[in-house]
Design a protein around this motif. Sequence first.
Motif, PDB file in Angstrom:
ATOM      1  N   THR A 160      51.955  45.019  42.309  1.00 26.05           N
ATOM      2  CA  THR A 160      50.645  44.967  41.658  1.00 26.05           C
ATOM      3  C   THR A 160      50.834  44.816  40.152  1.00 26.05           C
ATOM      4  N   ASP A 161      49.750  44.516  39.459  1.00 25.23           N
ATOM      5  CA  ASP A 161      49.802  44.428  37.991  1.00 25.23           C
ATOM      6  C   ASP A 161      50.259  45.761  37.401  1.00 25.23           C
ATOM      7  N   GLN A 162      51.197  45.664  36.481  1.00 27.67           N
ATOM      8  CA  GLN A 162      51.664  46.829  35.731  1.00 27.67           C
ATOM      9  C   GLN A 162      51.282  46.614  34.267  1.00 27.67           C
ATOM     10  N   ARG A 181      45.583  45.565  26.171  1.00 31.31           N
ATOM     11  CA  ARG A 181      45.584  44.566  27.220  1.00 31.31           C
ATOM     12  C   ARG A 181      47.008  44.076  27.427  1.00 31.31           C
ATOM     13  N   GLY A 182      47.180  43.380  28.529  1.00 34.31           N
ATOM     14  CA  GLY A 182      48.487  42.843  28.870  1.00 34.31           C
ATOM     15  C   GLY A 182      49.020  43.470  30.139  1.00 34.31           C
ATOM     16  N   SER A 183      49.572  42.642  30.985  1.00 31.40           N
ATOM     17  CA  SER A 183      50.155  43.140  32.232  1.00 31.40           C
ATOM     18  C   SER A 183      51.119  42.099  32.792  1.00 31.40           C
ATOM     19  N   ALA A 184      51.874  42.513  33.781  1.00 33.63           N
ATOM     20  CA  ALA A 184      52.786  41.634  34.503  1.00 33.63           C
ATOM     21  C   ALA A 184      53.000  42.228  35.886  1.00 33.63           C
ATOM     22  N   VAL A 185      53.444  41.417  36.828  1.00 31.58           N
ATOM     23  CA  VAL A 185      53.640  41.874  38.207  1.00 31.58           C
ATOM     24  C   VAL A 185      55.114  42.009  38.542  1.00 31.58           C
ATOM     25  N   ASP A 186      55.876  40.963  38.273  1.00 35.28           N
ATOM     26  CA  ASP A 186      57.268  40.895  38.734  1.00 35.28           C
ATOM     27  C   ASP A 186      58.205  41.722  37.852  1.00 35.28           C
ATOM     28  N   GLY A 199      61.058  42.634  35.411  1.00 37.14           N
ATOM     29  CA  GLY A 199      61.568  41.903  34.259  1.00 37.14           C
ATOM     30  C   GLY A 199      61.148  42.576  32.970  1.00 37.14           C
ATOM     31  N   SER A 200      61.567  41.992  31.862  1.00 37.10           N
ATOM     32  CA  SER A 200      61.213  42.496  30.533  1.00 37.10           C
ATOM     33  C   SER A 200      60.209  41.546  29.909  1.00 37.10           C
ATOM     34  N   TYR A 201      59.111  42.084  29.400  1.00 41.27           N
ATOM     35  CA  TYR A 201      58.024  41.288  28.839  1.00 41.27           C
ATOM     36  C   TYR A 201      57.794  41.739  27.395  1.00 41.27           C
ATOM     37  N   GLU A 202      58.376  40.980  26.486  1.00 40.25           N
ATOM     38  CA  GLU A 202      58.313  41.327  25.068  1.00 40.25           C
ATOM     39  C   GLU A 202      56.923  41.019  24.504  1.00 40.25           C
ATOM     40  N   GLY A 203      56.339  41.992  23.817  1.00 41.10           N
ATOM     41  CA  GLY A 203      55.072  41.801  23.117  1.00 41.10           C
ATOM     42  C   GLY A 203      53.869  41.595  24.011  1.00 41.10           C
ATOM     43  N   LEU A 217      56.774  45.571  27.766  1.00 40.87           N
ATOM     44  CA  LEU A 217      56.634  46.114  29.118  1.00 40.87           C
ATOM     45  C   LEU A 217      57.903  45.796  29.890  1.00 40.87           C
ATOM     46  N   ALA A 218      58.499  46.818  30.470  1.00 38.64           N
ATOM     47  CA  ALA A 218      59.689  46.629  31.295  1.00 38.64           C
ATOM     48  C   ALA A 218      59.365  47.082  32.717  1.00 38.64           C
TER      49      ALA A 218
END
Length: 181
Positions: free
Chosen positions: A95-97, A130-135, A137-141, A170-171
């Motif tokens: 799910t969205d993190q 705001r901001g999210s990711a599912v998979d 990985g590392s998401y800078e900024g 987000l990691a």
Amino acid sequence: AQKVYDGTPLTSHVDGTGENADWIEGLAEGESAVIHSNTGSQTNVGSSENYYDRIVWETAQESDYTLRFDMGRLTVTKASLTITALDQEAVYDGTDQGPGGQTLQGQDLADAVRIEGLAGSDQITSITLRGSAVDAGSYEGVIIPEDAAGPEGAAAIADNYDIEYIPGDLAISQRPVTITA
């Protein structure tokens, strides 16, 4: 007079004594008059005319002079405010993190951002992240703070501060699985 916003009034108050006694220039030699009370005030960002309550004519006579008032302006400029989204970690769950547009208040706000530069008793009571990711990985900024508001709303903060919003990372770590036979 000018200063950067600090939550307190900028005043140019004088009492007609000491170094402030020469605010009236151009009197004939040996004559004196002083501004009894110069009472302008400016707290929030902006500018206003300085003014006085009265002039005390000591040895000078008002009728001998043409008065030109140049009391100056009181100007308060914006202060710098930095709001930094703190990095977040999660474990992959499909799910969205991340905050995904969530408005935070109270302890949730304190745990999610670092605020530097608030003046006096000013406070931030809510911020949207705001901001999210599912998979995994590392998401800078990707975690972006915005819309800081105080008890009087967002305009009260934006009016007195130049706000710099700094995003956080987000990691999402891989989810451990067990394979058995």
